[in-house]
Structure formats: C-alpha cells, structure tokens
Design a protein around this motif. Structure first.
Motif, PDB file in Angstrom:
ATOM      1  N   SER A  77     -53.572 -41.069 102.036  1.00 19.01           N
ATOM      2  CA  SER A  77     -54.179 -41.033 100.636  1.00 19.01           C
ATOM      3  C   SER A  77     -53.875 -42.103  99.869  1.00 19.01           C
ATOM      4  CB  SER A  77     -53.519 -39.744 100.047  1.00 19.01           C
ATOM      5  OG  SER A  77     -51.946 -40.035  99.656  1.00 19.01           O
ATOM      6  N   ARG A  78     -54.599 -42.130  98.934  1.00 20.08           N
ATOM      7  CA  ARG A  78     -54.548 -43.317  97.852  1.00 20.08           C
ATOM      8  C   ARG A  78     -52.923 -43.223  97.332  1.00 20.08           C
ATOM      9  NH1 ARG A  78     -58.417 -46.486  95.236  1.00 20.08           N
ATOM     10  NH2 ARG A  78     -60.049 -45.116  95.809  1.00 20.08           N
ATOM     11  N   THR A  79     -52.699 -41.933  96.967  1.00 20.71           N
ATOM     12  CA  THR A  79     -51.206 -41.798  96.534  1.00 20.71           C
ATOM     13  C   THR A  79     -50.196 -42.545  97.457  1.00 20.71           C
ATOM     14  OG1 THR A  79     -51.900 -39.699  96.286  1.00 20.71           O
ATOM     15  CG2 THR A  79     -49.778 -40.007  95.398  1.00 20.71           C
ATOM     16  N   ALA A  80     -50.414 -42.234  98.776  1.00 18.79           N
ATOM     17  CA  ALA A  80     -49.470 -42.796  99.726  1.00 18.79           C
ATOM     18  C   ALA A  80     -49.690 -44.356  99.621  1.00 18.79           C
ATOM     19  CB  ALA A  80     -49.802 -42.141 100.961  1.00 18.79           C
ATOM     20  N   PRO A  93     -44.909 -45.163  91.363  1.00 18.73           N
ATOM     21  CA  PRO A  93     -45.722 -44.740  90.023  1.00 18.73           C
ATOM     22  C   PRO A  93     -45.756 -43.236  89.933  1.00 18.73           C
ATOM     23  CG  PRO A  93     -46.917 -45.488  91.840  1.00 18.73           C
ATOM     24  CD  PRO A  93     -45.826 -45.775  92.095  1.00 18.73           C
ATOM     25  N   ASN A  94     -45.511 -42.541  88.936  1.00 17.21           N
ATOM     26  CA  ASN A  94     -45.762 -41.091  88.654  1.00 17.21           C
ATOM     27  C   ASN A  94     -47.091 -40.717  88.908  1.00 17.21           C
ATOM     28  OD1 ASN A  94     -46.702 -40.990  86.284  1.00 17.21           O
ATOM     29  ND2 ASN A  94     -44.411 -41.300  85.386  1.00 17.21           N
ATOM     30  N   LYS A  95     -47.009 -39.318  89.050  1.00 15.69           N
ATOM     31  CA  LYS A  95     -48.571 -38.791  89.173  1.00 15.69           C
ATOM     32  C   LYS A  95     -49.478 -38.963  88.008  1.00 15.69           C
ATOM     33  CE  LYS A  95     -47.265 -35.150  92.427  1.00 15.69           C
ATOM     34  NZ  LYS A  95     -47.306 -33.792  92.922  1.00 15.69           N
ATOM     35  N   ASN A 121     -51.603 -30.358  84.064  1.00 11.79           N
ATOM     36  CA  ASN A 121     -50.311 -30.972  84.382  1.00 11.79           C
ATOM     37  C   ASN A 121     -50.526 -31.708  85.706  1.00 11.79           C
ATOM     38  OD1 ASN A 121     -47.539 -31.222  85.114  1.00 11.79           O
ATOM     39  ND2 ASN A 121     -47.327 -29.098  85.453  1.00 11.79           N
ATOM     40  N   PRO A 122     -50.067 -33.039  85.812  1.00 15.83           N
ATOM     41  CA  PRO A 122     -50.377 -33.685  86.930  1.00 15.83           C
ATOM     42  C   PRO A 122     -49.384 -33.273  88.330  1.00 15.83           C
ATOM     43  CG  PRO A 122     -49.934 -35.304  85.088  1.00 15.83           C
ATOM     44  CD  PRO A 122     -49.625 -33.709  84.604  1.00 15.83           C
ATOM     45  N   ASP A 123     -48.266 -32.407  87.805  1.00 18.05           N
ATOM     46  CA  ASP A 123     -47.258 -32.192  89.102  1.00 18.05           C
ATOM     47  C   ASP A 123     -47.764 -30.346  88.876  1.00 18.05           C
ATOM     48  OD1 ASP A 123     -45.533 -33.980  89.453  1.00 18.05           O
ATOM     49  OD2 ASP A 123     -45.168 -33.796  87.302  1.00 18.05           O
ATOM     50  N   ALA A 124     -48.969 -30.003  88.763  1.00 15.25           N
ATOM     51  CA  ALA A 124     -49.338 -28.602  88.841  1.00 15.25           C
ATOM     52  C   ALA A 124     -49.216 -28.047  90.231  1.00 15.25           C
ATOM     53  CB  ALA A 124     -50.653 -28.177  88.238  1.00 15.25           C
ATOM     54  N   ASP A 125     -48.913 -26.802  90.392  1.00 18.71           N
ATOM     55  CA  ASP A 125     -48.764 -26.113  91.723  1.00 18.71           C
ATOM     56  C   ASP A 125     -50.395 -25.600  91.909  1.00 18.71           C
ATOM     57  OD1 ASP A 125     -46.207 -26.747  92.301  1.00 18.71           O
ATOM     58  OD2 ASP A 125     -45.512 -24.662  91.360  1.00 18.71           O
ATOM     59  N   GLN A 132     -58.062 -37.276  93.026  1.00 18.34           N
ATOM     60  CA  GLN A 132     -57.417 -36.274  92.104  1.00 18.34           C
ATOM     61  C   GLN A 132     -56.226 -35.239  92.782  1.00 18.34           C
ATOM     62  OE1 GLN A 132     -60.835 -34.898  89.766  1.00 18.34           O
ATOM     63  NE2 GLN A 132     -59.483 -35.504  87.760  1.00 18.34           N
ATOM     64  N   ILE A 133     -57.020 -34.498  94.006  1.00 20.49           N
ATOM     65  CA  ILE A 133     -56.136 -33.674  94.676  1.00 20.49           C
ATOM     66  C   ILE A 133     -55.085 -34.149  95.493  1.00 20.49           C
ATOM     67  CG2 ILE A 133     -56.443 -31.816  96.501  1.00 20.49           C
ATOM     68  CD1 ILE A 133     -59.325 -31.409  95.493  1.00 20.49           C
ATOM     69  N   ASP A 134     -55.409 -35.655  96.250  1.00 27.73           N
ATOM     70  CA  ASP A 134     -54.633 -36.221  96.743  1.00 27.73           C
ATOM     71  C   ASP A 134     -53.116 -36.513  95.917  1.00 27.73           C
ATOM     72  OD1 ASP A 134     -55.823 -36.489  99.099  1.00 27.73           O
ATOM     73  OD2 ASP A 134     -56.443 -38.533  98.561  1.00 27.73           O
ATOM     74  N   ILE A 135     -53.464 -36.646  94.681  1.00 25.28           N
ATOM     75  CA  ILE A 135     -52.278 -37.185  93.868  1.00 25.28           C
ATOM     76  C   ILE A 135     -51.621 -35.973  93.280  1.00 25.28           C
ATOM     77  CG2 ILE A 135     -51.813 -38.230  91.271  1.00 25.28           C
ATOM     78  CD1 ILE A 135     -54.131 -40.130  91.708  1.00 25.28           C
ATOM     79  N   ILE A 136     -52.280 -34.883  92.796  1.00 27.48           N
ATOM     80  CA  ILE A 136     -51.553 -33.767  92.281  1.00 27.48           C
ATOM     81  C   ILE A 136     -50.990 -33.201  93.542  1.00 27.48           C
ATOM     82  CG2 ILE A 136     -52.001 -31.541  91.215  1.00 27.48           C
ATOM     83  CD1 ILE A 136     -54.375 -33.255  89.736  1.00 27.48           C
ATOM     84  N   GLN A 137     -51.634 -32.923  94.639  1.00 30.77           N
ATOM     85  CA  GLN A 137     -51.081 -32.263  95.779  1.00 30.77           C
ATOM     86  C   GLN A 137     -50.452 -30.729  95.240  1.00 30.77           C
ATOM     87  OE1 GLN A 137     -50.561 -32.846  99.005  1.00 30.77           O
ATOM     88  NE2 GLN A 137     -51.854 -34.559  98.779  1.00 30.77           N
TER      89      GLN A 137
END
Ligand code: SF4
Length: 262
Positions: free
Chosen positions: A27-30, A58-60, A93-97, A175-180
């Motif tokens: 993922s781009r996040t990784a 970096p944070n989400k 929320n970038p940390d949303a469940d 977006q999904i990759d980052i938020i997980q």
C-alpha cells in the motif's frame, strides 16, 4: 532501502495501480511509512525506539491530505475537470473504524465540496445518528471525486460511467489503504461496481458480508433509494444491514435500536 531505490519502487507501483485492475500488494501507506522511516539515520535502526519510529511516521491525516492535494489538481477526466466547481475528496475521521462509500458528488456536493450533504446525505447522517455515530466518527467518500457533468441546461445528477469510475478508483483505493477501516459499507449498486467491478441487482448483493482487500464489506441501498421508496420494509432492510455492521464493530445495540421500522 536507499531513498532513490524507494522512489523507483513507488513510481513502479503507481504505474501498476493506474494501469491494472488489481492493486499492487504494497500500500502507498506502507511505502510512505517506509519513506518516513529512519533512512540514512546516523543510528542503526535497532537503536531507534518504537516510540521514536511512531513519531517519525506520518499520521493518517497527513497521508490523506497528500492524496487530497493530488485529487484537487487532477484532470485525468478532462470533461469533469472542466465542469466541476471543485473536487469532493471525502470527510470524517482518518482513524475511523467505519467507512462509507457512495458513487459520486451531486450538485449540492459539488457546490459545498463535501460528500453526502444533499437530501440523501442528510438521510445518511440520520442513519448514522440512529447507529450512535456522528459524521465526524466515520469516514465518507465516493468512488468519483468530481461531479459527473450534465448537458447544458439540464438538472439533476447522472451516474458515473464505468470509465470514469475506473479512472478515479485509485484515489479511493488509497483512501482505504490509509484509513484501514474495520468495516466498509458500499451504498448502492454503482458504488459496488466502482469498488468491486461487480454488477448485480441490489437484492442479491445487500444484507450479507463481502470483502474488499480482506476488509469486511456490507452492501446496502443508497439513501437516495430510500428517499424514492419510503416503504418501512425498505427502511428496515437498510437498518438490518446497519445492525449487522454494529454487531461486526462489537457496538452495543439497544432493544429500541433492534426494533426500528418493525
Ligand atoms: S473524477 Fe477523479 S480521476 Fe476524474 S478528474 Fe475528477 S479526480 Fe481526476
């Protein structure tokens, strides 16, 4: 990994992501986290504490902001880039469940720059409230980030074309990759087609669990459908889907919530 080598890997993965139906496995996040790691640091990695590494990553919200910036400048669909008032990236929320996915901005969303703010969006907000969520607790995004254009002088909104969805989809994937999120909800058949590439009747899709990249995915009707069809039985179907979502998230469900639209 050295910085030039990492840049090459990222560029290659971006090409694969743009050209292929299948997302590359990293993922781009990784990759962004790798990039932010202690590359070239004077201390060996073993000496960098876990806490320090967390601080460097970096944070989400930052990662999403970087994608938002690219979306804001995107002209991959020239016709939409010309007709849009602004891009509509996503909100919440970038940390949303829990993450909701719709199809595309309508006129209200194009005007305000936020997804699900028109009548259908207000209904979604009410559904969230019934689930004991505020809009700020979850993340809401669309497959398409630009409003599908309409012929001059005509009103209303149109569904995005398969080509438009395919072109814009990589941004949603990021977006999904980052938020997980722990759970995804796709609203309506067009969102399902954009996300999974699957075309089927909603009565076959909704009400049961699917998966997207190992994330549990619930499919339910788009709130616009409930505005057109106000039968309690249809509202109950959506609510039953949301009860399954609450159960999956291990949220408490009151008796009153269980009995809505019965
Ligand atoms: S719909 Fe998506 S891919 Fe097309 S121009 Fe807008 S942001 Fe870019």
């Amino acid at each position: 990994m050295t910085q030039p080598a990492l840049d090459l890997v990222i560029a290659a993965l971006e090409k694969i992501r743009e050209k292929s139906d299948r997302a590359p496995r990293a993922s781009r996040t990784a990759l962004a986290r790798l990039q932010a790691g202690p590359v070239g640091a004077s201390l060996p990695e073993a000496c960098t504490s876990r806490k320090e590494r967390r601080l460097q990553a970096p944070n989400k919200a930052d990662l999403l902001a970087a994608v938002r910036e690219r979306v804001g400048a995107c002209t991959k669909c020239a016709h939409l880039a010309c007709s849009r008032t602004q891009t509509v990236f996503g909100v919440g929320n970038p940390d949303a469940d829990l993450m909701f996915i719709g199809e595309a901005p309508g006129a209200d969303e194009d005007h305000q720059g936020e997804p699900f703010v028109g009548r259908a969006g207000q209904l979604l907000t009410r559904i969230l409230k019934a689930m004991n969520f505020a809009r700020e607790d979850v993340y809401i995004a669309n497959i398409l980030k630009c409003r599908p254009d309409m012929p001059a002088g005509s009103f209303g909104n149109r569904a995005p074309t398969p080509t438009e969805m395919q072109t814009c989809r990589p941004y949603l994937v990021e977006q999904i990759d980052i938020i997980q999120p722990r759970v995804l909800v796709a609203l309506g058949a067009v969102a399902v087609e954009g996300l999974l590439g699957t075309r089927a009747a909603m009565r076959e899709l909704r009400g049961r669990w699917h998966t997207y990249n190992s994330i549990p995915l619930m499919i339910t009707y788009h709130p616009a459908y409930l505005l057109r069809n106000q039968a309690p039985s249809e509202k109950r179907k959506v609510w039953e889907d949301m009860l399954q979502v609450l159960e999956r998230l291990e949220k408490p469900i009151s008796e009153r919530q269980r009995n809505y639209f019965m």
